[in-house]
Design an enzyme around this catalytic site. Sequence first.
Site, short mmCIF file in Angstrom:
data_model
loop_
_atom_site.label_atom_id
_atom_site.label_comp_id
_atom_site.label_asym_id
_atom_site.label_seq_id
_atom_site.Cartn_x
_atom_site.Cartn_y
_atom_site.Cartn_z
N LYS A 71 56.15 11.76 -31.35
CA LYS A 71 57.50 11.30 -31.00
C LYS A 71 57.61 11.02 -29.51
O LYS A 71 58.30 10.08 -29.10
CB LYS A 71 58.51 12.40 -31.40
CG LYS A 71 59.83 12.33 -30.67
CD LYS A 71 60.66 13.57 -30.91
CE LYS A 71 61.85 13.67 -29.98
NZ LYS A 71 61.52 14.07 -28.60
N ASN A 72 56.93 11.82 -28.69
CA ASN A 72 57.10 11.68 -27.24
C ASN A 72 56.08 10.75 -26.59
O ASN A 72 55.95 10.73 -25.37
CB ASN A 72 57.09 13.06 -26.57
CG ASN A 72 58.36 13.83 -26.90
OD1 ASN A 72 59.32 13.26 -27.41
ND2 ASN A 72 58.36 15.14 -26.64
N CYS B 3 68.77 15.42 -26.75
CA CYS B 3 69.25 16.73 -27.20
C CYS B 3 70.00 17.47 -26.10
O CYS B 3 69.66 17.36 -24.92
CB CYS B 3 68.06 17.59 -27.64
SG CYS B 3 67.40 17.13 -29.23
N ARG C 86 70.01 17.69 -17.95
CA ARG C 86 69.08 16.58 -18.09
C ARG C 86 69.44 15.34 -17.26
O ARG C 86 69.62 14.23 -17.78
CB ARG C 86 68.92 16.19 -19.56
CG ARG C 86 68.54 17.37 -20.44
CD ARG C 86 68.14 16.96 -21.80
NE ARG C 86 66.76 16.50 -21.87
CZ ARG C 86 66.18 16.02 -22.97
NH1 ARG C 86 66.87 15.92 -24.08
NH2 ARG C 86 64.93 15.63 -22.96
N ASP D 232 58.89 22.93 -25.80
CA ASP D 232 59.16 22.49 -27.18
C ASP D 232 58.51 23.38 -28.23
O ASP D 232 58.75 23.22 -29.42
CB ASP D 232 58.68 21.04 -27.37
CG ASP D 232 59.28 20.12 -26.35
OD1 ASP D 232 60.51 20.11 -26.22
OD2 ASP D 232 58.52 19.43 -25.64
N ARG E 35 65.02 13.13 -36.23
CA ARG E 35 64.69 12.37 -35.02
C ARG E 35 63.27 12.64 -34.55
O ARG E 35 62.70 11.86 -33.81
CB ARG E 35 65.63 12.78 -33.86
CG ARG E 35 66.99 12.19 -33.97
CD ARG E 35 67.80 12.57 -32.74
NE ARG E 35 69.19 12.33 -33.00
CZ ARG E 35 70.17 12.96 -32.37
NH1 ARG E 35 69.90 13.86 -31.46
NH2 ARG E 35 71.42 12.68 -32.67
N1 EPU Z 1 64.81 16.66 -14.41
C1 EPU Z 1 65.66 16.45 -13.35
N2 EPU Z 1 65.86 15.16 -12.94
C2 EPU Z 1 65.24 14.11 -13.53
C3 EPU Z 1 64.37 14.33 -14.61
C4 EPU Z 1 64.17 15.62 -15.04
O1 EPU Z 1 66.23 17.39 -12.80
O2 EPU Z 1 65.47 12.95 -13.11
C5 EPU Z 1 64.61 18.05 -14.90
C6 EPU Z 1 65.16 18.24 -16.31
O3 EPU Z 1 66.54 18.48 -16.31
C7 EPU Z 1 64.34 19.41 -16.81
C8 EPU Z 1 62.99 19.19 -16.14
O4 EPU Z 1 63.22 18.30 -15.05
O5 EPU Z 1 64.91 20.61 -16.34
C9 EPU Z 1 61.93 18.61 -17.03
O6 EPU Z 1 62.41 17.42 -17.64
P1 EPU Z 1 61.44 16.21 -18.01
O7 EPU Z 1 61.86 15.00 -17.25
O8 EPU Z 1 60.03 16.66 -17.90
O9 EPU Z 1 61.80 16.00 -19.52
P2 EPU Z 1 61.99 14.64 -20.31
O10 EPU Z 1 60.99 13.64 -19.87
O11 EPU Z 1 63.41 14.25 -20.34
C10 EPU Z 1 60.24 15.14 -22.19
C11 EPU Z 1 60.31 15.29 -23.67
C12 EPU Z 1 60.97 16.62 -24.01
C13 EPU Z 1 60.16 17.75 -23.38
C14 EPU Z 1 60.05 17.53 -21.88
C15 EPU Z 1 59.18 18.55 -21.21
C16 EPU Z 1 60.55 13.00 -24.37
C17 EPU Z 1 61.40 11.96 -24.99
N3 EPU Z 1 61.10 14.19 -24.23
O12 EPU Z 1 61.59 15.13 -21.75
O13 EPU Z 1 60.91 16.74 -25.42
O14 EPU Z 1 60.80 18.96 -23.65
O15 EPU Z 1 59.51 16.21 -21.62
O16 EPU Z 1 57.89 18.52 -21.71
O17 EPU Z 1 59.39 12.78 -24.06
C18 EPU Z 1 61.63 17.37 -27.54
O18 EPU Z 1 60.65 16.74 -27.96
O19 EPU Z 1 62.37 18.09 -28.26
C19 EPU Z 1 61.96 17.27 -26.13
C20 EPU Z 1 63.12 17.69 -25.61
#
Ligand code: EPU
Length: 456
Positions: free
Chosen positions: A38-39, A136, A141, A324, A432
């Site tokens: 998914k990711n 989610c 975020r 996750d 999802r």
């Molecule tokens: N963060 C910020 N600012 C930003 C971006 C991130 O403060 O501009 C913070 C977030 O709030 C969080 C941390 O950095 O506290 C990590 O967030 P990250 O950007 O790594 O997460 P993401 O890219 O939004 C992806 C996965 C998530 C998974 C995380 C961590 C996707 C679509 N989602 O999210 O997956 O938990 O990386 O590995 O790739 C899930 O699959 O259920 C899921 C939530």
Amino acid sequence: MKTATKVEGAKPKAEALDYIRVEGGRPLVGEIVLRGAKNTVPKNMVAAMLTEDFCQIDNAPEIEDVEIVTKIIELYGGMVTNDTTTDSITIEAKDIKTPKAKDMVTYTGKSRIPILFAGPLLARLGEAIIPMPGGCDIGSRPVDFHITALEKLGAKVEAKGDHYLLKADKLVGTKIKLDYPSVGATEQVLLAGVMAEGVTELSNAAVEPEIIDQIAVLQRMGAIISVDTDRVITVVGVQELHGYSHEAMPDRNEAASWACAAAATNGRIFVRGARQLDMMTFLNKFRQVGGEFDISEEGITFYRNGQLKSISIETDVHPGFMTDWQQPFVVLLTQAHGASIVHETVYENRFGYVEALNQMGAKIQLYNKCLGGNDCRYSGTNYMHSAVVTGPTPLKGTDITVPDLRGGFSYVIAALAASGESKISQMAVINRGYEHIVDKLRGLGAKILEVKTIKG
Ligand code: EPU
């Protein structure tokens, strides 16, 4: 050269799951086949917007993010085919142009993927309309790292309420340092840096296997990207990229979820496609808690090895224990002997789901302190980001509503490990990220009494 042919109406819209009623207390036994992650898959699709050429992803899952990315590519004039008989997605973004903002905002708040279109669209069109992100509810975020990185590369970014409007005559490589190794922001810099002028150096980058998969796809397309020591990624910009064909990486989060389901129900599940190298940290903790696994070239079989034992886990960026994996693992810990400690350091609000587990009989206490490990970014805040799970506690079936994707899957495991009947509502949220969940559960012998769907 291969081109995409649109097959109108070939794929009927799936009905969304509403609720299921299950009777717990039976071990899950059998085999499930992992689908593409998914990711990664939706992001591989976004990368296809960097080229006019034909791109193909095999082993693609039928999940909502893939649908949303498909719709956005089509709004920009790209062609996407999704062949459900071969599980292949093809994308051809030849003659693309900027759509109307009013059409794009249909996708506002629906997903976190669309913001990744920024780099490819700026490279191809000099502008981008991006719906505001959703995803989610597991923390605030923000996307500040994405926006700052794009601005440093030369984009002008305007927030217009329900969407972003970005413009850039060209992007120019620069040095960027992330405050935290964010997965999404790293992908943003990769997708924007590959066709920027000059060199982009990203420090404190995320290096999850999903990121390496994205780099592999971009390298196939003609990009020059090196992953250096100490979380530094260097991207040497190129003027043109070409098409790719890629087998999607198997979903290691789905694999970890089924592993927990096997041990929590005292069953045995062969997860076809699970890869040891992507899951080493998980496998160590799984073994320490009393789970066991057999690894083969085809996948991994997960089961319980006697009594479950309490342990301490702390979520972290790769190569740490993934955030996750935390939720399904906590269900396992409710069945372990003694007090386990879980410290969530990636998201500030990822324990919302435990209240319902407590209603089912679990004993989980939340704390705002950093328990069991080092101080994290949330030290000294009021965020309840540590948990003490005391077990074993028998679980009783009840009516529960899925709060988010991973929390939702943990409810499914809890309901299957519990005695009696549970009704799990808002199952569409689980769909999802977990394709064909009901079929997979039934294949493993789960007693599903009722499945209610909502027409799409
Ligand atoms: N963060 C910020 N600012 C930003 C971006 C991130 O403060 O501009 C913070 C977030 O709030 C969080 C941390 O950095 O506290 C990590 O967030 P990250 O950007 O790594 O997460 P993401 O890219 O939004 C992806 C996965 C998530 C998974 C995380 C961590 C996707 C679509 N989602 O999210 O997956 O938990 O990386 O590995 O790739 C899930 O699959 O259920 C899921 C939530």
